[in-house]
Design a protein around this motif. Structure first.
Motif, mmCIF file in Angstrom:
data_model
loop_
_atom_site.group_PDB
_atom_site.id
_atom_site.type_symbol
_atom_site.label_atom_id
_atom_site.label_comp_id
_atom_site.label_asym_id
_atom_site.label_seq_id
_atom_site.Cartn_x
_atom_site.Cartn_y
_atom_site.Cartn_z
ATOM 1 N N ILE A 283 0.842 -1.201 0.000
ATOM 2 C CA ILE A 283 0.000 0.000 0.000
ATOM 3 C C ILE A 283 0.876 1.249 0.000
ATOM 4 O O ILE A 283 0.679 2.176 -0.793
ATOM 5 N N GLY A 284 1.863 1.269 0.905
ATOM 6 C CA GLY A 284 2.721 2.443 1.021
ATOM 7 C C GLY A 284 3.536 2.711 -0.229
ATOM 8 O O GLY A 284 3.604 3.847 -0.715
ATOM 9 N N LEU A 285 4.153 1.651 -0.770
ATOM 10 C CA LEU A 285 5.021 1.821 -1.938
ATOM 11 C C LEU A 285 4.252 2.324 -3.153
ATOM 12 O O LEU A 285 4.624 3.311 -3.792
ATOM 13 N N PHE A 286 3.171 1.625 -3.479
ATOM 14 C CA PHE A 286 2.484 1.900 -4.739
ATOM 15 C C PHE A 286 1.502 3.061 -4.643
ATOM 16 O O PHE A 286 1.353 3.837 -5.594
ATOM 17 N N ARG A 406 2.133 -8.289 -1.479
ATOM 18 C CA ARG A 406 2.650 -6.931 -1.695
ATOM 19 C C ARG A 406 1.954 -6.276 -2.889
ATOM 20 O O ARG A 406 1.548 -5.110 -2.832
ATOM 21 N N ASN A 407 1.829 -7.015 -3.987
ATOM 22 C CA ASN A 407 1.174 -6.454 -5.172
ATOM 23 C C ASN A 407 -0.306 -6.201 -4.943
ATOM 24 O O ASN A 407 -0.869 -5.225 -5.442
ATOM 25 N N LEU A 408 -0.959 -7.098 -4.169
ATOM 26 C CA LEU A 408 -2.364 -6.882 -3.836
ATOM 27 C C LEU A 408 -2.521 -5.631 -2.980
ATOM 28 O O LEU A 408 -3.468 -4.864 -3.164
ATOM 29 N N ALA A 411 -2.368 -2.752 -5.293
ATOM 30 C CA ALA A 411 -3.593 -2.613 -6.095
ATOM 31 C C ALA A 411 -4.744 -2.056 -5.266
ATOM 32 O O ALA A 411 -5.464 -1.144 -5.696
ATOM 33 N N ILE A 412 -4.913 -2.603 -4.056
ATOM 34 C CA ILE A 412 -5.996 -2.128 -3.196
ATOM 35 C C ILE A 412 -5.716 -0.708 -2.708
ATOM 36 O O ILE A 412 -6.631 0.127 -2.629
ATOM 37 N N GLY A 413 -4.451 -0.410 -2.405
ATOM 38 C CA GLY A 413 -4.098 0.939 -1.972
ATOM 39 C C GLY A 413 -4.371 1.982 -3.043
ATOM 40 O O GLY A 413 -4.936 3.047 -2.762
ATOM 41 N N ILE A 414 -4.006 1.675 -4.279
ATOM 42 C CA ILE A 414 -4.247 2.607 -5.389
ATOM 43 C C ILE A 414 -5.745 2.793 -5.612
ATOM 44 O O ILE A 414 -6.234 3.910 -5.800
#
Length: 512
Positions: A283-286, A406-408, A411-414
């Motif tokens: 979430i933080g990174l993306f 991490r990728n999820l 995706a959810i964060g964005i």
């Protein structure tokens, strides 16, 4: 003697470094197009909605293949899977650069993500096979640094390439490192052998279910904010499909004799917590990489290269923190290092909340510096604490699940941030508009000043609307950063629940 035992220390380092190159370019390509979508759309005569799929198609394909990489590496062996993944990624990078319309670009990007995705999790497991003790900590730190640095540098590098050359070179730059990895990895990474008999007992039902589940989930998250979620018929269909496929997938993986994804690894407390921390760091990174360029482009009117320069400080401070982490990692309990990193990330998000419409690179420097340091202190310990305590035989499947989380999270964060930007902008605009009455003297002075330049009353009102909308947008970005901060505060408070890891001694040829 096992294949791993036959390698010298120098050979292991070279092989590991070669795989890191492949992982880096696969992660870099997630965000390298983000600051250049407008240029790509212009070059291919495509609208903004279609152009967004240049990034979305890559993410959907990559997130589907990552959890399958553990099983695929057992079938084809680590070196041949990685080499095939690198070769496919290189070829599709060439095709992306040669795309003739937006439809061909989307197809090639999806193929690029699917074929290159296996390079990411296999590096994680190979590091734990090659190294042990202090060397394992350094390897995990290297992977963690690259995993967070590549998406951070993506917009900067992409903006510079687009402004100085053309968007085609966003993909052509992959050719040389891609060929290098394709040739070197099969020659140097000799840690296991193919087992094609696994194709006969493969969990094909599980593979189909996870592809449908993750593919529909990623589509729903990417497109939902744009089409007002369940009010759109297609989004509603993919959301229900996601739910049903997800339930069936979990049931299948918990009951299958040879599951394609090892969900039972979640019984291990450290792995379950580590997967959660991987989700939050995603979430933080993306989400921050999504929000900052968007703010600079929409509110400040920055070009792709100006945006890249403005966010570059995050990567610089992350690199500067690597020696600090390397010094502390073997002297301090990794749990407290991770706690410091997650807490620092929360503080950096708090420093973003006073954001105003006239923030530039100078105002962004401090919060982005904190974020860069936080990434380096948080991500590598998560890798070591989550995967370092697992038996070698379980590392493959667990690594795929760990990277998927991490990728999820990204995706959810964005998607959550995009929804906040859509919903809260209208709310803030209405609240600001409530104060724009004839009794508001500063507003009257502004309108008179604009009309004094010869503008019509309608033009003055339009300028007032633009100023109000800009301020509403700025307040909304503050809300989004605050939401990310809350996630990291929760994660920081949960760190003490993790156990200190005592890594298993000695690598095993079966670890892949």
């Amino acid at each position: 003697m096992s294949p791993v035992a036959q390698l010298t220390h120098g050979q292991k380092i070279f092989a590991f470094a070669s795989m890191c190159v492949g992982m880096f370019i696969a992660l870099l390509d997630i965000q390298i197009v983000s600051a250049s979508l407008r240029d790509i759309g212009g070059g291919l005569s495509a609208g903004a909605d279609d152009t967004a799929w240049v990034q979305t198609s890559y993410l959907i394909a990559e997130i589907v293949v990552i959890p399958l990489s553990g099983w695929l590496s057992r079938v084809f062996s680590t070196r041949w899977l990685f080499a095939a993944s690198a070769a496919g990624f290189t070829l599709t990078s060439l095709l992306c650069g040669m795309a003739w319309d937006i439809q061909s670009m989307i197809v090639f990007r999806a193929a690029q993500g699917f074929l290159g995705g296996s390079m990411i999790p296999t590096v994680f497991t190979t590091a734990f096979v090659f190294f042990e003790g202090k060397q394992r900590v350094v390897a995990a730190a290297t992977i963690g640094a690259l995993a967070s640095l590549a998406p951070t540098l993506g917009p900067t590098l992409g903006g510079w390439i687009t402004d100085n050359y053309s968007w085609h070179w966003l993909f052509f730059i992959n050719l040389l490192p891609g060929i290098f990895v394709t040739v070197v990895v099969p020659m140097r990474v000799k840690i296991d052998e193919p087992d094609l008999s696994l194709l006969k007992v493969g969990d094909w039902v599980g593979i189909v279910l996870i592809a449908v589940f993750l593919g529909c989930l990623e589509y729903t998250l990417e497109e939902g904010p744009r089409w007002n979620w369940m009010e759109d018929r297609v989004i509603s269909t993919t959301a229900w499909t996601t739910l049903m496929a997800g339930v069936l997938f979990i049931w299948r993986e918990l009951t299958a004799e040879h599951p394609v994804v090892d969900l039972r690894a979640l019984k291990d407390r450290n792995f379950a917590l580590g997967s959660f921390f991987s989700f939050v760091t995603g979430i933080g990174l993306f989400a921050t990489i999504y929000l900052t360029p968007l703010f600079l482009g929409r509110v400040e009117g920055y070009s792709a290269f100006q945006t890249g320069k403005a966010v570059f400080s995050t990567g610089v401070f992350q690199i500067l923190t690597i020696p600090v982490y390397a010094f502390l990692a073997n002297r301090v309990d990794l749990r407290w290092l991770m706690m410091a990193g997650l807490g620092l990330f929360a503080i950096s998000m708090f420093e973003f909340t006073p954001i105003t419409h006239d923030w530039s690179s100078a105002e962004l420097l401090f919060p982005q510096a904190l974020r860069g340091m936080a990434q380096q202190l948080a991500v590598p310990p998560v890798v070591t604490l989550t995967l370092g305590g697992l038996p070698p035989a379980r590392l493959r499947h667990a690594s795929g699940l760990f990277n998927t989380m991490r990728n999820l999270g990204g995706a959810i964060g964005i998607a959550a941030c995009a929804t906040i930007l859509n919903d809260r902008t209208n709310l803030h605009f209405q609240r600001l508009a409530e104060h724009l009455t004839p009794a508001n003297e500063p507003m009257n002075a502004l309108l008179q000043g604009v009309e004094g330049t010869g503008a019509t009353p309608e033009a003055a009102l339009h300028q007032l609307w633009q100023l109000t909308y800009r301020e509403a947008q700025t307040l909304t970005y503050s809300d989004a950063f605050f939401s990310i901060m809350v996630c990291f505060v929760i994660a920081t408070a949960m760190v003490p629940l993790m156990r200190k890891v005592a890594p298993p001694k000695g690598p095993s040829a079966d670890a892949h």
